[in-house]
Design a protein around this motif. Structure first.
Motif, mmCIF file in Angstrom:
data_model
loop_
_atom_site.group_PDB
_atom_site.id
_atom_site.type_symbol
_atom_site.label_atom_id
_atom_site.label_comp_id
_atom_site.label_asym_id
_atom_site.label_seq_id
_atom_site.Cartn_x
_atom_site.Cartn_y
_atom_site.Cartn_z
ATOM 1 N N ALA A 1 35.125 28.652 26.239
ATOM 2 C CA ALA A 1 34.867 29.020 27.800
ATOM 3 C C ALA A 1 35.116 28.125 29.155
ATOM 4 O O ALA A 1 35.188 28.382 30.172
ATOM 5 C CB ALA A 1 34.545 30.871 27.982
ATOM 6 N N ALA A 2 33.067 27.717 29.230
ATOM 7 C CA ALA A 2 33.035 26.611 30.235
ATOM 8 C C ALA A 2 33.884 25.818 30.558
ATOM 9 O O ALA A 2 33.743 25.813 31.347
ATOM 10 C CB ALA A 2 31.474 26.142 29.560
ATOM 11 N N ALA A 3 34.747 25.089 29.227
ATOM 12 C CA ALA A 3 35.507 23.906 29.807
ATOM 13 C C ALA A 3 36.551 24.161 29.989
ATOM 14 O O ALA A 3 37.297 23.868 31.477
ATOM 15 C CB ALA A 3 35.664 23.026 28.518
ATOM 16 N N ILE B 1 38.465 24.141 34.005
ATOM 17 C CA ILE B 1 39.638 23.527 34.370
ATOM 18 C C ILE B 1 40.552 24.137 35.602
ATOM 19 O O ILE B 1 40.934 23.997 35.797
ATOM 20 C CB ILE B 1 40.423 23.884 33.153
ATOM 21 C CG1 ILE B 1 40.453 22.027 32.269
ATOM 22 C CG2 ILE B 1 41.960 23.401 33.606
ATOM 23 C CD1 ILE B 1 39.890 22.141 31.181
ATOM 24 N N TYR B 2 40.242 25.716 35.146
ATOM 25 C CA TYR B 2 40.636 26.639 36.278
ATOM 26 C C TYR B 2 40.275 26.811 37.607
ATOM 27 O O TYR B 2 41.134 26.443 38.456
ATOM 28 C CB TYR B 2 40.502 28.113 35.311
ATOM 29 C CG TYR B 2 41.588 29.223 36.241
ATOM 30 C CD1 TYR B 2 43.322 29.094 35.783
ATOM 31 C CD2 TYR B 2 41.079 30.438 36.883
ATOM 32 C CE1 TYR B 2 43.682 29.588 36.132
ATOM 33 C CE2 TYR B 2 42.163 31.238 37.123
ATOM 34 C CZ TYR B 2 43.512 30.968 36.801
ATOM 35 O OH TYR B 2 43.459 31.750 38.069
ATOM 36 N N GLU C 1 38.666 33.142 43.604
ATOM 37 C CA GLU C 1 37.505 32.485 43.700
ATOM 38 C C GLU C 1 37.502 32.547 42.819
ATOM 39 O O GLU C 1 38.485 32.599 41.418
ATOM 40 C CB GLU C 1 37.077 34.319 43.623
ATOM 41 C CG GLU C 1 36.527 34.928 45.149
ATOM 42 C CD GLU C 1 36.538 34.627 46.087
ATOM 43 O OE1 GLU C 1 34.941 33.444 45.784
ATOM 44 O OE2 GLU C 1 36.461 34.281 47.867
ATOM 45 N N PRO C 2 36.689 31.556 42.052
ATOM 46 C CA PRO C 2 36.383 30.850 40.725
ATOM 47 C C PRO C 2 35.873 31.903 40.174
ATOM 48 O O PRO C 2 35.070 32.648 39.917
ATOM 49 C CB PRO C 2 35.526 29.900 40.905
ATOM 50 C CG PRO C 2 34.716 30.042 42.589
ATOM 51 C CD PRO C 2 35.390 31.067 42.933
ATOM 52 N N LEU C 3 36.303 32.118 38.863
ATOM 53 C CA LEU C 3 35.643 32.385 37.518
ATOM 54 C C LEU C 3 34.675 32.004 37.073
ATOM 55 O O LEU C 3 34.162 30.807 37.117
ATOM 56 C CB LEU C 3 36.898 32.810 36.151
ATOM 57 C CG LEU C 3 37.867 33.925 36.525
ATOM 58 C CD1 LEU C 3 39.090 33.874 37.446
ATOM 59 C CD2 LEU C 3 38.923 33.966 35.532
ATOM 60 N N SER C 4 33.616 33.486 36.652
ATOM 61 C CA SER C 4 32.295 32.800 35.746
ATOM 62 C C SER C 4 32.812 32.294 34.453
ATOM 63 O O SER C 4 33.686 32.424 34.251
ATOM 64 C CB SER C 4 31.393 33.861 35.930
ATOM 65 O OG SER C 4 31.446 34.539 35.238
ATOM 66 N N VAL C 5 31.443 31.951 33.832
ATOM 67 C CA VAL C 5 32.113 31.381 32.310
ATOM 68 C C VAL C 5 32.233 32.247 31.339
ATOM 69 O O VAL C 5 33.001 33.152 30.771
ATOM 70 C CB VAL C 5 30.727 30.864 31.284
ATOM 71 C CG1 VAL C 5 31.274 30.455 29.701
ATOM 72 C CG2 VAL C 5 30.871 29.486 32.009
ATOM 73 N N ALA C 6 31.677 33.868 31.807
ATOM 74 C CA ALA C 6 31.296 35.295 31.329
ATOM 75 C C ALA C 6 32.153 36.126 31.428
ATOM 76 O O ALA C 6 33.718 36.318 30.706
ATOM 77 C CB ALA C 6 30.021 36.220 32.269
ATOM 78 N N GLN C 7 32.991 35.891 32.541
ATOM 79 C CA GLN C 7 35.010 35.878 33.494
ATOM 80 C C GLN C 7 35.421 35.246 32.247
ATOM 81 O O GLN C 7 36.855 36.083 31.898
ATOM 82 C CB GLN C 7 34.658 36.131 34.668
ATOM 83 C CG GLN C 7 34.168 36.951 35.043
ATOM 84 C CD GLN C 7 33.786 36.317 36.921
ATOM 85 O OE1 GLN C 7 34.037 35.140 37.676
ATOM 86 N NE2 GLN C 7 34.264 37.522 38.162
ATOM 87 N N MET C 8 35.499 34.563 32.064
ATOM 88 C CA MET C 8 36.373 33.181 31.260
ATOM 89 C C MET C 8 36.975 34.310 30.251
ATOM 90 O O MET C 8 37.197 33.929 29.140
ATOM 91 C CB MET C 8 36.449 32.007 31.989
ATOM 92 C CG MET C 8 37.931 31.419 30.403
ATOM 93 S SD MET C 8 39.002 31.642 31.945
ATOM 94 C CE MET C 8 39.159 30.303 32.836
ATOM 95 N N ARG C 9 35.222 34.246 29.290
ATOM 96 C CA ARG C 9 35.499 33.945 27.695
ATOM 97 C C ARG C 9 35.398 35.767 27.338
ATOM 98 O O ARG C 9 36.531 35.993 26.652
ATOM 99 C CB ARG C 9 33.434 34.652 27.403
ATOM 100 C CG ARG C 9 33.472 34.521 26.351
ATOM 101 C CD ARG C 9 31.523 34.338 25.600
ATOM 102 N NE ARG C 9 31.629 33.683 26.183
ATOM 103 C CZ ARG C 9 30.869 32.242 26.700
ATOM 104 N NH1 ARG C 9 30.084 33.322 27.382
ATOM 105 N NH2 ARG C 9 29.953 31.561 26.823
ATOM 106 N N ALA C 10 35.784 36.619 28.815
ATOM 107 C CA ALA C 10 35.933 37.744 28.921
ATOM 108 C C ALA C 10 38.005 38.035 28.545
ATOM 109 O O ALA C 10 38.221 39.000 27.994
ATOM 110 C CB ALA C 10 35.838 38.969 29.759
ATOM 111 N N ARG C 11 38.333 37.303 29.469
ATOM 112 C CA ARG C 11 39.408 36.977 29.811
ATOM 113 C C ARG C 11 39.984 36.332 28.506
ATOM 114 O O ARG C 11 41.236 36.518 27.933
ATOM 115 C CB ARG C 11 40.030 35.884 30.948
ATOM 116 C CG ARG C 11 41.422 35.511 31.075
ATOM 117 C CD ARG C 11 41.340 35.418 32.439
ATOM 118 N NE ARG C 11 41.225 36.126 33.754
ATOM 119 C CZ ARG C 11 42.144 35.141 34.616
ATOM 120 N NH1 ARG C 11 42.326 34.554 35.200
ATOM 121 N NH2 ARG C 11 40.787 36.313 35.891
ATOM 122 N N ILE C 12 39.553 34.724 27.312
ATOM 123 C CA ILE C 12 40.057 34.708 26.881
ATOM 124 C C ILE C 12 40.012 35.417 25.536
ATOM 125 O O ILE C 12 41.042 36.170 25.007
ATOM 126 C CB ILE C 12 39.103 33.586 26.115
ATOM 127 C CG1 ILE C 12 39.489 32.575 27.168
ATOM 128 C CG2 ILE C 12 39.355 33.322 24.901
ATOM 129 C CD1 ILE C 12 38.132 31.354 27.194
#
Length: 163
Positions: A11-13, A17-18, A32-43
């Motif tokens: 998620a962090a990587a 990138i995104y 707006e950029p996504l936090s790592v937690a937001q990206m983890r939830a999206r994944i």
């Protein structure tokens, strides 16, 4: 290079990138950029029903990712999926997109997708050309539907029938 299924530790990587595309380009219409937690939830949400792949180098660094997800929410669209590919900006033009696209399309086909859609900002000619090389054909043009960095932007949809 290795292509593998995504895991939550990516998620962090992936967010890094995104977020480059969110903050620096009109490739993504998020503002707006996504936090790592937001990206983890999206994944987590995407992998529950769709393919999600990463490309990593020999040292395990994520250089890009590709995924499919629902194109529209209505049930009748359940076999039409949207695909997205994002590469680390320092690794574009090195064949990584193709390394991701081939297994992504195959996994989509095997999972029952009938049509793949790529929704692309019209001025992102590199992505449009890339998708055309994979057999996608432009099926729509929406003028001035997105606003980013104070500019009104056109979007095109490209379509790849799988069956």
């Amino acid at each position: 290079m290795k292509i593998r299924s995504v895991c939550s530790s990516d998620a962090a990587a992936i967010a890094a990138i995104y977020n480059h595309y969110v903050q620096e380009t009109v490739v993504s219409f998020e503002t707006e950029p996504l936090s790592v937690a937001q990206m983890r939830a999206r994944i987590k949400r995407i992998v529950a029903g769709y393919p999600y792949l990463v490309c990593e180098d020999a040292g395990g660094q994520v250089l890009g990712y590709a995924c499919a997800h629902a194109w529209k929410e209505r049930a009748a669209y359940c076999h039409t999926w949207e695909v997205s590919i994002y590469l680390h900006p320092e690794h574009c033009g090195q064949g990584l997109g193709a390394m991701l696209m081939a297994p992504l399309v195959q996994q989509c086909r095997e999972a029952g997708a009938v049509v793949l859609i790529a929704c692309i900002t019209q001025e992102n000619t590199r992505s449009i050309d890339f998708h055309r090389r994979w057999g996608f054909e432009q099926v729509s043009h929406f003028p001035r539907v997105g606003c980013k960095f104070g500019r009104m932007l056109d979007v095109v949809d490209l379509c790849l029938p799988l069956q």
